[in-house]
Design a protein around this motif. Structure first.
Motif, PDB file in Angstrom:
ATOM      1  N   ARG A 105       0.830  -1.206   0.000  1.00 44.56           N
ATOM      2  CA  ARG A 105       0.000   0.000   0.000  1.00 44.56           C
ATOM      3  C   ARG A 105       0.861   1.251   0.000  1.00 44.56           C
ATOM      4  O   ARG A 105       0.478   2.277  -0.582  1.00 44.56           O
ATOM      5  N   VAL A 106       2.015   1.180   0.625  1.00 46.04           N
ATOM      6  CA  VAL A 106       2.934   2.315   0.573  1.00 46.04           C
ATOM      7  C   VAL A 106       3.392   2.559  -0.860  1.00 46.04           C
ATOM      8  O   VAL A 106       3.441   3.701  -1.334  1.00 46.04           O
ATOM      9  N   VAL A 107       3.709   1.483  -1.575  1.00 37.84           N
ATOM     10  CA  VAL A 107       4.155   1.611  -2.965  1.00 37.84           C
ATOM     11  C   VAL A 107       3.036   2.169  -3.835  1.00 37.84           C
ATOM     12  O   VAL A 107       3.251   3.084  -4.647  1.00 37.84           O
ATOM     13  N   VAL A 108       1.839   1.621  -3.691  1.00 36.94           N
ATOM     14  CA  VAL A 108       0.709   2.097  -4.498  1.00 36.94           C
ATOM     15  C   VAL A 108       0.399   3.558  -4.189  1.00 36.94           C
ATOM     16  O   VAL A 108       0.158   4.368  -5.096  1.00 36.94           O
ATOM     17  N   GLY A 109       0.400   3.913  -2.923  1.00 40.69           N
ATOM     18  CA  GLY A 109       0.145   5.306  -2.553  1.00 40.69           C
ATOM     19  C   GLY A 109       1.215   6.245  -3.087  1.00 40.69           C
ATOM     20  O   GLY A 109       0.906   7.358  -3.527  1.00 40.69           O
ATOM     21  N   THR A 110       2.471   5.795  -3.040  1.00 41.80           N
ATOM     22  CA  THR A 110       3.556   6.609  -3.594  1.00 41.80           C
ATOM     23  C   THR A 110       3.346   6.853  -5.077  1.00 41.80           C
ATOM     24  O   THR A 110       3.528   7.976  -5.563  1.00 41.80           O
ATOM     25  N   TYR A 111       2.962   5.812  -5.793  1.00 36.40           N
ATOM     26  CA  TYR A 111       2.714   5.958  -7.233  1.00 36.40           C
ATOM     27  C   TYR A 111       1.561   6.916  -7.502  1.00 36.40           C
ATOM     28  O   TYR A 111       1.667   7.816  -8.352  1.00 36.40           O
TER      29      TYR A 111
END
Length: 301
Positions: free
Chosen positions: A131-137
């Motif tokens: 979720r951190v990766v998706v939110g960063t994107y």
């Protein structure tokens, strides 16, 4: 979670030290709603940090500068021919400029945060790494998409004054394609940032990605097309294997012209449907982000 708690979450995500929301705020809600709130919190943080670093202004200014120069010095014919010529020229510019800007904007999304020590703090919270990766994107995509629309939108205003609204649909197709190809290369840069161990390595890999997709791929494909009599399925594969080629074919197909040269001109007459091209760009956005979300679990911080 109450509205007040939601407001507190956003305020914490935007605090001056650039940190993420507290663990209590990230886990106070349950189920899918909690997952969505975690993604939104990270995306909001990335968006605020990017805006604070003036990335949006720099990208929009870059697109305005080059787009305005190209629109000014392109053909001055009035009517659909003149509009098609300008949009085709903008497409040739954007296929080099937008991927490079997206890769430069996203190559440090994960590895940069790791070197700054932020990932260690964020990953210690009860929030999924994926979720951190998706939110960063999503946060960086909002900045990139906004800069693309504002930058090239200014060029569109100039074209609106020159050609009127009758022929503006072709420019809107170009603008949507530019946002989509930027999103695709931002996803690739996020994947590069996830697998790289240092920012310098990520930058080098990002440049190699740009060279391959923007320069080398089409040259190799042109050589193969010129040397062999290939069936249409092979040409389709060449196009779909490169988001930059998908963007060019998509825009040139909407123009109803074979403007361009070499491999682009050969592909502009293919029977690829708009739906297939759009689906391909969506896949180029989703697949790298999904791969990064999986690989980030193995990353040591």
């Amino acid at each position: 979670m109450t509205d007040d708690a939601s407001t507190d979450t956003e305020a914490d995500a935007a605090r001056p030290d650039g940190g993420y929301a507290s663990g209590h705020e990230l886990v106070a809600d349950g189920g899918e709603r909690r997952s969505l709130r975690q993604v939104v919190t990270v995306a909001h943080t990335e968006y605020r940090l990017a805006m604070r670093s003036r990335w949006a202004l720099a990208l929009a200014g870059l697109f305005v500068l080059f787009g305005s120069m190209l629109a000014t010095f392109s053909g001055s014919a009035v009517g659909p021919e003149g509009m098609e010529r300008v949009v085709a020229s903008l497409t040739s510019l954007a296929v080099y400029l937008v991927p490079l800007a997206a890769l430069a904007f996203g190559y440090d999304a994960v590895v940069g945060r790791d070197e700054e020590g932020w990932l260690e703090v964020v990953f210690s919270l009860p929030v999924s790494r994926a979720r951190v990766v998706v939110g960063t994107y999503l946060g960086r995509l909002a900045v990139l998409a906004g800069a693309t629309v504002l930058g090239f939108g200014f060029v569109g205003f100039l074209l609106l004054r020159e050609f009127g609204v009758t022929y503006w649909a072709s420019f809107l197709a170009f603008l949507g394609g530019a946002v989509a190809v930027g999103a695709a290369f931002l996803a690739l840069s996020l994947l590069v940032s996830t697998v790289a161990r240092e920012k310098t390595h990520a930058l080098g890999l990002a440049l190699l990605v740009w060279v391959w997709f923007v320069l080398v791929h089409d040259l190799l494909a042109l050589g193969v097309v010129a040397a062999f009599d290939l069936p249409g399925t092979v040409l389709t594969g060449f196009v779909l294997a490169n988001p930059a080629s998908v963007f060019r074919v998509l825009v040139l197909g909407q123009l109803g012209t074979t403007a361009g040269s070499g491999f682009t001109a050969a592909l502009a007459t293919t029977s690829l449907s708009t739906g297939l091209l759009v689906a391909s760009l969506v896949a180029w956005c989703v697949v790298p982000v999904a791969a990064a979300a999986v690989l980030v679990r193995r990353r040591r911080v």
